[in-house]
Write a protein that holds these residues in place. Sequence first.
Motif, PDB file in Angstrom:
ATOM      1  N   PHE A  80       0.926  -1.154  -0.113  1.00 46.68           N
ATOM      2  CA  PHE A  80       0.130  -0.029  -0.099  1.00 46.68           C
ATOM      3  C   PHE A  80       0.847   1.176   0.145  1.00 46.68           C
ATOM      4  CE2 PHE A  80      -2.864   3.159   1.535  1.00 46.68           C
ATOM      5  CZ  PHE A  80      -3.973   2.948   0.894  1.00 46.68           C
TER       6      PHE A  80
ATOM      7  N   CYS B  59       1.536   3.995  -3.024  1.00 43.08           N
ATOM      8  CA  CYS B  59       1.199   5.340  -2.887  1.00 43.08           C
ATOM      9  C   CYS B  59       2.432   6.302  -3.059  1.00 43.08           C
ATOM     10  CB  CYS B  59       0.717   5.556  -1.258  1.00 43.08           C
ATOM     11  SG  CYS B  59      -0.981   5.114  -1.180  1.00 43.08           S
TER      12      CYS B  59
ATOM     13  N   TRP C 119      -5.574   3.353  -4.553  1.00 45.20           N
ATOM     14  CA  TRP C 119      -6.291   2.211  -4.240  1.00 45.20           C
ATOM     15  C   TRP C 119      -7.102   2.009  -5.448  1.00 45.20           C
ATOM     16  CZ3 TRP C 119      -5.533  -2.132  -1.646  1.00 45.20           C
ATOM     17  CH2 TRP C 119      -6.515  -2.804  -1.508  1.00 45.20           C
TER      18      TRP C 119
ATOM     19  N   SER D 286      -5.396  -1.462  -6.758  1.00 46.56           N
ATOM     20  CA  SER D 286      -5.731  -2.265  -5.640  1.00 46.56           C
ATOM     21  C   SER D 286      -5.557  -3.726  -5.983  1.00 46.56           C
ATOM     22  CB  SER D 286      -7.526  -2.331  -5.167  1.00 46.56           C
ATOM     23  OG  SER D 286      -8.009  -2.355  -6.315  1.00 46.56           O
TER      24      SER D 286
ATOM     25  N   ILE E  61      -2.080  -4.960  -5.588  1.00 46.90           N
ATOM     26  CA  ILE E  61      -1.838  -5.047  -4.071  1.00 46.90           C
ATOM     27  C   ILE E  61      -2.413  -6.405  -3.722  1.00 46.90           C
ATOM     28  CG2 ILE E  61      -2.172  -4.176  -1.694  1.00 46.90           C
ATOM     29  CD1 ILE E  61      -2.217  -1.197  -2.883  1.00 46.90           C
TER      30      ILE E  61
END
Length: 152
Positions: free
Chosen positions: A36, A40, A132, A136, A139
């Motif tokens: 995450f 970012c 996200w 996402s 991830i």
Amino acid sequence: MDDLIFVVETGDVAEMLERVGLEDGGVAQKQLDESFVKYCDPYVPVGDSMVLLDSAYRSTEFGSGEIVWNTPYAHYMYEGILFVDPETGKGAFYSPDYGFWSRPGVQKIPSDRELEYHGGGLRGKKWAERMWADRSEDIIREVEMVMGRKSK
């Protein structure tokens, strides 16, 4: 007709979760947290320094499930609007000898002015939500990979 009852003995649930890395603070949570923050990075605003971006690596306890950007201005940057002194309407004062400062003890209020971000096209407000939405699946795939390795 009699009911048929079937009982499945699963063993210790905590042990099963640990086997695939899903226990509290386990490898799955640690991977989720690390991925995450990593994804970012291109979304987090940067100025003359990388303090805000780097703060997530210094302030987050990876595996806790809580990502922390710990700077005095992280909230303002995240919201994307200028917070101002309610009396002066200014975001900050500037002195060439000192730099930027605000009146001590004054709680700033949101204005109607949006912040301008520099350092790249993805950088800007609400960076976690935007990342996200974009990444996402990447991830989740990384978390699934460590879970698969853990369960074997």
